[in-house]
Enzyme design. Structure first.
Site, PDB file in Angstrom:
ATOM      1  CG  ASP A  33      72.830  13.055  54.872  1.00 25.72           C
ATOM      2  OD1 ASP A  33      73.278  14.073  55.434  1.00 25.72           O
ATOM      3  OD2 ASP A  33      73.555  12.231  54.271  1.00 25.72           O
ATOM      4  CB  ILE A  34      73.193  11.484  49.695  1.00 27.11           C
ATOM      5  CG1 ILE A  34      73.109  10.670  48.425  1.00 27.11           C
ATOM      6  CG2 ILE A  34      74.624  11.641  50.173  1.00 27.11           C
ATOM      7  CD1 ILE A  34      73.721  11.359  47.217  1.00 27.11           C
ATOM      8  CG  ASN A  91      78.836  18.908  61.933  1.00 25.53           C
ATOM      9  OD1 ASN A  91      78.966  18.711  63.131  1.00 25.53           O
ATOM     10  ND2 ASN A  91      78.413  17.961  61.103  1.00 25.53           N
ATOM     11  CB  VAL A 100      78.041  20.642  52.458  1.00 26.44           C
ATOM     12  CG1 VAL A 100      77.380  21.483  51.371  1.00 26.44           C
ATOM     13  CG2 VAL A 100      78.177  19.192  52.013  1.00 26.44           C
ATOM     14  CG  HIS A 104      74.202  21.348  56.268  1.00 27.20           C
ATOM     15  ND1 HIS A 104      75.307  21.967  55.742  1.00 27.20           N
ATOM     16  CD2 HIS A 104      74.662  20.228  56.863  1.00 27.20           C
ATOM     17  CE1 HIS A 104      76.390  21.247  56.004  1.00 27.20           C
ATOM     18  NE2 HIS A 104      76.026  20.196  56.695  1.00 27.20           N
TER      19      HIS A 104
HETATM   20  P1  AMP Z   1      78.358  18.152  57.259  1.00 25.87           P
HETATM   21  O1  AMP Z   1      79.527  17.256  57.581  1.00 25.87           O
HETATM   22  O2  AMP Z   1      77.624  18.616  58.465  1.00 25.87           O
HETATM   23  O3  AMP Z   1      78.762  19.277  56.318  1.00 25.87           O
HETATM   24  O4  AMP Z   1      77.303  17.228  56.505  1.00 25.87           O
HETATM   25  C1  AMP Z   1      77.161  17.166  55.121  1.00 25.87           C
HETATM   26  C2  AMP Z   1      76.096  16.126  54.838  1.00 25.87           C
HETATM   27  O5  AMP Z   1      75.676  16.283  53.505  1.00 25.87           O
HETATM   28  C3  AMP Z   1      76.569  14.670  54.991  1.00 25.87           C
HETATM   29  O6  AMP Z   1      75.749  14.026  55.963  1.00 25.87           O
HETATM   30  C4  AMP Z   1      76.380  14.090  53.588  1.00 25.87           C
HETATM   31  O7  AMP Z   1      75.959  12.748  53.605  1.00 25.87           O
HETATM   32  C5  AMP Z   1      75.337  15.013  52.997  1.00 25.87           C
HETATM   33  N1  AMP Z   1      75.314  15.122  51.551  1.00 25.87           N
HETATM   34  C6  AMP Z   1      76.371  15.369  50.721  1.00 25.87           C
HETATM   35  N2  AMP Z   1      75.962  15.423  49.443  1.00 25.87           N
HETATM   36  C7  AMP Z   1      74.617  15.242  49.460  1.00 25.87           C
HETATM   37  C8  AMP Z   1      73.598  15.189  48.443  1.00 25.87           C
HETATM   38  N3  AMP Z   1      73.895  15.359  47.142  1.00 25.87           N
HETATM   39  N4  AMP Z   1      72.332  14.977  48.829  1.00 25.87           N
HETATM   40  C9  AMP Z   1      72.018  14.788  50.126  1.00 25.87           C
HETATM   41  N5  AMP Z   1      72.922  14.838  51.129  1.00 25.87           N
HETATM   42  C10 AMP Z   1      74.201  15.041  50.798  1.00 25.87           C
END
Ligand code: AMP
Length: 124
Positions: A33-34, A91, A100, A104
């Protein structure tokens, strides 16, 4: 909701955006995760175009589902968190604050994680 092929994880799958891959197989990609919330914070995603858990559970093949579940366990062991413990979370949709729109699973570990849904984690 229709799958958006331009969501950020779709772009990662196409190699358009860099990622820190920790695991990959025919059906699954996993990367860091970023914005990690714990020392180990890995996102495990299917390569297929599923918006969320609900669609994945309903429409993915048994092979895709098995691959994702097995991958989470393999990654937890490879990350060295399996013995101490870890948390798997997804989520799904607006009430869960999914950001996103590509299914995931979050794998959290590497420290004491506290209660499952502490008040401060709840979206306002
Ligand atoms: P969610 O709220 O469950 O949709 O989580 C989305 C996750 O994606 C968050 O924890 C972000 O930090 C992560 N995220 C968003 N963009 C990226 C990226 N380019 N690379 C890795 N993780 C990401």
């Amino acid at each position: 909701m229709a799958y958006d092929p331009n969501n950020i994880f779709a772009r990662i799958l196409r190699g358009e955006i860099p990622n820190t891959t920790v695991y990959e197989d025919e059906h699954v990609l996993a990367f860091r995760d970023i914005n990690p919330l714990t020392p180990t914070h890995v996102l495990v995603i299917p390569k297929g175009p599923y918006v969320d858990y609900d669609q994945f559970a309903a429409e993915a093949s048994d092979a895709e589902i098995a691959a994702l579940v097995r991958a989470v366990g393999k990654i937890a062991r490879a990350e060295g968190v399996a013995e101490a413990g870890y948390r798997v979370l997804t989520n799904c949709g607006a009430d869960a604050h999914q950001e996103v729109p590509h299914f995931h699973v979050h794998l959290f570990g590497g420290e004491r994680l506290g209660h499952m849904l502490p008040k401060q984690m709840k979206a306002k």
